[in-house]
Design a protein around this motif. Structure first.
Motif, PDB file in Angstrom:
ATOM      1  N   PHE A 153       0.872  -1.175   0.000  1.00 55.87           N
ATOM      2  CA  PHE A 153       0.000   0.000   0.000  1.00 55.87           C
ATOM      3  C   PHE A 153       0.910   1.225   0.000  1.00 55.87           C
ATOM      4  O   PHE A 153       1.654   1.461   0.960  1.00 55.87           O
ATOM      5  CB  PHE A 153      -0.908   0.004   1.229  1.00 55.87           C
ATOM      6  CG  PHE A 153      -2.147   0.852   1.102  1.00 55.87           C
ATOM      7  CD1 PHE A 153      -2.357   1.703   0.020  1.00 55.87           C
ATOM      8  CD2 PHE A 153      -3.125   0.807   2.085  1.00 55.87           C
ATOM      9  CE1 PHE A 153      -3.501   2.469  -0.094  1.00 55.87           C
ATOM     10  CE2 PHE A 153      -4.278   1.573   1.996  1.00 55.87           C
ATOM     11  CZ  PHE A 153      -4.471   2.400   0.910  1.00 55.87           C
ATOM     12  N   GLY A 154       0.852   1.979  -1.070  1.00 56.15           N
ATOM     13  CA  GLY A 154       1.651   3.187  -1.166  1.00 56.15           C
ATOM     14  C   GLY A 154       0.930   4.274  -1.925  1.00 56.15           C
ATOM     15  O   GLY A 154       0.112   3.991  -2.808  1.00 56.15           O
ATOM     16  N   HIS A 155       1.225   5.517  -1.575  1.00 59.12           N
ATOM     17  CA  HIS A 155       0.730   6.679  -2.323  1.00 59.12           C
ATOM     18  C   HIS A 155       1.706   7.835  -2.111  1.00 59.12           C
ATOM     19  O   HIS A 155       2.714   7.679  -1.401  1.00 59.12           O
ATOM     20  CB  HIS A 155      -0.715   7.028  -1.948  1.00 59.12           C
ATOM     21  CG  HIS A 155      -0.973   7.362  -0.506  1.00 59.12           C
ATOM     22  ND1 HIS A 155      -0.225   8.275   0.206  1.00 59.12           N
ATOM     23  CD2 HIS A 155      -1.922   6.918   0.362  1.00 59.12           C
ATOM     24  CE1 HIS A 155      -0.704   8.398   1.425  1.00 59.12           C
ATOM     25  NE2 HIS A 155      -1.725   7.568   1.555  1.00 59.12           N
ATOM     26  N   PRO A 156       1.464   8.993  -2.719  1.00 64.49           N
ATOM     27  CA  PRO A 156       2.457  10.079  -2.631  1.00 64.49           C
ATOM     28  C   PRO A 156       2.584  10.738  -1.262  1.00 64.49           C
ATOM     29  O   PRO A 156       3.472  11.575  -1.082  1.00 64.49           O
ATOM     30  CB  PRO A 156       1.954  11.091  -3.674  1.00 64.49           C
ATOM     31  CG  PRO A 156       1.115  10.307  -4.619  1.00 64.49           C
ATOM     32  CD  PRO A 156       0.449   9.280  -3.759  1.00 64.49           C
ATOM     33  N   GLY A 157       1.695  10.402  -0.325  1.00 58.60           N
ATOM     34  CA  GLY A 157       1.811  10.972   1.012  1.00 58.60           C
ATOM     35  C   GLY A 157       0.579  11.740   1.435  1.00 58.60           C
ATOM     36  O   GLY A 157      -0.225  12.162   0.606  1.00 58.60           O
ATOM     37  N   PRO A 158       0.409  11.967   2.747  1.00 57.68           N
ATOM     38  CA  PRO A 158      -0.787  12.622   3.268  1.00 57.68           C
ATOM     39  C   PRO A 158      -0.934  14.079   2.866  1.00 57.68           C
ATOM     40  O   PRO A 158      -2.026  14.643   2.986  1.00 57.68           O
ATOM     41  CB  PRO A 158      -0.615  12.518   4.790  1.00 57.68           C
ATOM     42  CG  PRO A 158       0.497  11.589   5.021  1.00 57.68           C
ATOM     43  CD  PRO A 158       1.325  11.547   3.798  1.00 57.68           C
ATOM     44  N   GLU A 159       0.155  14.703   2.412  1.00 58.81           N
ATOM     45  CA  GLU A 159       0.048  16.124   2.050  1.00 58.81           C
ATOM     46  C   GLU A 159      -0.960  16.368   0.938  1.00 58.81           C
ATOM     47  O   GLU A 159      -1.527  17.458   0.833  1.00 58.81           O
ATOM     48  CB  GLU A 159       1.423  16.706   1.679  1.00 58.81           C
ATOM     49  CG  GLU A 159       2.108  16.021   0.513  1.00 58.81           C
ATOM     50  CD  GLU A 159       3.072  14.948   0.942  1.00 58.81           C
ATOM     51  OE1 GLU A 159       4.212  14.928   0.443  1.00 58.81           O
ATOM     52  OE2 GLU A 159       2.688  14.099   1.776  1.00 58.81           O
ATOM     53  N   GLY A 160      -1.198  15.348   0.112  1.00 57.55           N
ATOM     54  CA  GLY A 160      -2.183  15.484  -0.955  1.00 57.55           C
ATOM     55  C   GLY A 160      -3.585  15.092  -0.534  1.00 57.55           C
ATOM     56  O   GLY A 160      -4.530  15.236  -1.299  1.00 57.55           O
ATOM     57  N   TRP A 161      -3.719  14.614   0.694  1.00 60.10           N
ATOM     58  CA  TRP A 161      -5.000  14.091   1.185  1.00 60.10           C
ATOM     59  C   TRP A 161      -5.531  14.911   2.351  1.00 60.10           C
ATOM     60  O   TRP A 161      -6.710  15.262   2.390  1.00 60.10           O
ATOM     61  CB  TRP A 161      -4.806  12.629   1.600  1.00 60.10           C
ATOM     62  CG  TRP A 161      -5.765  12.080   2.606  1.00 60.10           C
ATOM     63  CD1 TRP A 161      -5.565  11.943   3.940  1.00 60.10           C
ATOM     64  CD2 TRP A 161      -7.088  11.563   2.359  1.00 60.10           C
ATOM     65  NE1 TRP A 161      -6.668  11.366   4.545  1.00 60.10           N
ATOM     66  CE2 TRP A 161      -7.615  11.129   3.592  1.00 60.10           C
ATOM     67  CE3 TRP A 161      -7.874  11.428   1.213  1.00 60.10           C
ATOM     68  CZ2 TRP A 161      -8.882  10.572   3.709  1.00 60.10           C
ATOM     69  CZ3 TRP A 161      -9.140  10.871   1.337  1.00 60.10           C
ATOM     70  CH2 TRP A 161      -9.630  10.456   2.561  1.00 60.10           C
ATOM     71  N   ALA A 284     -14.131  -1.394  -7.725  1.00 62.17           N
ATOM     72  CA  ALA A 284     -12.782  -0.910  -7.436  1.00 62.17           C
ATOM     73  C   ALA A 284     -12.504  -0.829  -5.945  1.00 62.17           C
ATOM     74  O   ALA A 284     -13.410  -0.787  -5.108  1.00 62.17           O
ATOM     75  CB  ALA A 284     -12.582   0.460  -8.068  1.00 62.17           C
ATOM     76  N   ILE A 285     -11.214  -0.790  -5.610  1.00 65.31           N
ATOM     77  CA  ILE A 285     -10.753  -0.439  -4.279  1.00 65.31           C
ATOM     78  C   ILE A 285     -10.714   1.085  -4.199  1.00 65.31           C
ATOM     79  O   ILE A 285     -10.198   1.745  -5.097  1.00 65.31           O
ATOM     80  CB  ILE A 285      -9.351  -1.017  -4.009  1.00 65.31           C
ATOM     81  CG1 ILE A 285      -9.381  -2.551  -4.077  1.00 65.31           C
ATOM     82  CG2 ILE A 285      -8.815  -0.544  -2.665  1.00 65.31           C
ATOM     83  CD1 ILE A 285      -8.009  -3.196  -3.994  1.00 65.31           C
ATOM     84  N   SER A 286     -11.259   1.643  -3.144  1.00 65.40           N
ATOM     85  CA  SER A 286     -11.275   3.095  -2.992  1.00 65.40           C
ATOM     86  C   SER A 286      -9.855   3.650  -2.909  1.00 65.40           C
ATOM     87  O   SER A 286      -8.973   3.044  -2.298  1.00 65.40           O
ATOM     88  CB  SER A 286     -12.053   3.483  -1.734  1.00 65.40           C
ATOM     89  OG  SER A 286     -12.200   4.882  -1.642  1.00 65.40           O
ATOM     90  N   THR A 287      -9.633   4.791  -3.544  1.00 63.49           N
ATOM     91  CA  THR A 287      -8.339   5.468  -3.466  1.00 63.49           C
ATOM     92  C   THR A 287      -8.551   6.903  -3.006  1.00 63.49           C
ATOM     93  O   THR A 287      -9.672   7.412  -2.987  1.00 63.49           O
ATOM     94  CB  THR A 287      -7.637   5.491  -4.837  1.00 63.49           C
ATOM     95  OG1 THR A 287      -8.360   6.368  -5.726  1.00 63.49           O
ATOM     96  CG2 THR A 287      -7.565   4.103  -5.465  1.00 63.49           C
ATOM     97  N   ASN A 288      -7.455   7.568  -2.662  1.00 62.96           N
ATOM     98  CA  ASN A 288      -7.561   8.973  -2.266  1.00 62.96           C
ATOM     99  C   ASN A 288      -8.063   9.834  -3.412  1.00 62.96           C
ATOM    100  O   ASN A 288      -8.745  10.838  -3.201  1.00 62.96           O
ATOM    101  CB  ASN A 288      -6.197   9.484  -1.799  1.00 62.96           C
ATOM    102  CG  ASN A 288      -5.820   8.931  -0.429  1.00 62.96           C
ATOM    103  OD1 ASN A 288      -6.618   8.267   0.211  1.00 62.96           O
ATOM    104  ND2 ASN A 288      -4.603   9.198  -0.007  1.00 62.96           N
TER     105      ASN A 288
END
Length: 340
Positions: A153-161, A284-288
């Motif tokens: 599980f990875g994404h660009p980081g909480p700063e975008g969320w 789908a799996i939910s994404t940010n």
């Protein structure tokens, strides 16, 4: 039947995108209060839903006496606020990680038991359609025993969320306690336990802050996991997947391989050793970036209205948290950590 009177404590992004709209869509719910230290946030939702706004959750519990609460706060506050809510007689849905320590998790469970209320942890991965389908296939036995796996599980980081961007509590050690592992890794420890109907027996981990400047919380982790069944695999959590989110799992089994979330259209793919390929389009799996219903709110409310203990209980949340805590211990000691 009267509606469940719900208060949302913490009005950040998880409330904005998941909890509040999903409560509002549930016919058995009345949103009665919103709490946030930023008064404008709680007031805006209160105005929208005809509820009351607070900056102090204790004042809200005393004045409103809700039937249930969502605790959507910085990780360090999950335990004390959940315990106070349970002591006030409210059912509790707490975001993950449920607590900062094992001792806090136990205290939350005991508070819920003492007060006769439910404690549920927001591990929505179990409820995502691809994971529900994958569990069904695994339980059918057609793939045989799971031998090895990888889950990521990875994404660009909480700063975008986060509603606060780079100034979010996610990056503050005293508030977050843990970074990518608390945000994402605990989702995957919960998922692998759920999919395999098995418990983690040993954990080894490399955890560090590789690229998020100015923070002391982890932004990457790679863990080695051994299950009690003997299956071995890897668990990865990352805040530096700058080219986009990955939320995928691959299970290599006696009779073939199962791929979950590796293809944009076929969310579950089963490739059997006899050459048969099965593809499932199940949602789908939910994404940010693309929000889907989490299923968590409906499950929580159904537990309350039917007086049925939630399947994603405090006990389940604690087992998944202990895997992550063991990973941090492994990083700190350089040892493989055994779980009881």
């Amino acid at each position: 039947m009267s509606k469940v009177r719900v208060a949302v404590i913490g009005c950040g992004s998880i409330s904005k995108y998941r909890h509040i709209p999903e409560y509002a869509a549930n016919e058995n719910v009345e949103l009665v209060a919103f709490v946030d230290v930023v008064a404008e946030r709680s007031q805006a939702y209160a105005d929208q839903y005809g509820a009351l706004a607070f900056t102090d959750y204790k004042e809200m519990l005393a004045q409103v006496k809700p039937d249930a609460v969502s605790v959507n706060l910085p990780n360090v506050l999950h335990a004390p606020v959940s315990i106070d809510a349970a002591n006030a007689g409210a059912h509790v849905l707490v975001e993950k990680p449920m607590a900062a320590t094992e001792e806090e998790g136990f205290a939350m469970i005991e508070a819920a038991k003492k007060n006769g209320v439910f404690l549920m942890v927001g591990h929505n991965q179990r409820l995502m359609p691809p994971h529900v389908k994958a569990k069904e296939i695994l339980d059918s036995g057609k793939l045989g025993k799971v031998l090895t796996f990888r889950t990521s599980f990875g994404h660009p980081g909480p700063e975008g969320w986060s509603v606060d961007g780079r100034n979010s509590w996610f990056f503050e050690k005293e508030d977050a306690i843990m970074g990518a592992m608390g945000d994402l890794g605990v989702h995957k420890s919960d998922l692998i336990r759920y999919l395999l109907s098995d418990e983690v027996s040993e954990v080894g981990a490399f955890i560090g802050t590789l690229h998020k400047d100015g923070t002391q919380v982890d932004d990457n982790a790679t863990c080695l996991i051994r299950m009690k069944s003997g299956a071995i695999g890897s668990l990865v959590a990352s805040w530096t997947y700058y080219k986009g989110e990955d939320n995928s799992t691959v299970l290599w089994c006696e009779n073939g391989v199962m791929k979950i979330g590796t293809h944009p259209d076929d969310q579950v793919i089963v490739e059997l050793r006899d050459g048969t390929i099965e593809k499932y389009k199940v949602g789908a799996i939910s994404t940010n970036d693309k929000q889907e219903s989490s299923g968590v709110i409906d499950a929580f409310i159904t537990s309350i209205t039917t007086n049925t203990p939630p399947s994603i209980s405090g006990e389940e949340g604690l087992k998944s948290l202990k895997v992550i805590l063991a990973a941090f211990e492994s990083q700190a000691t350089g040892r493989i950590i055994s779980l009881n």
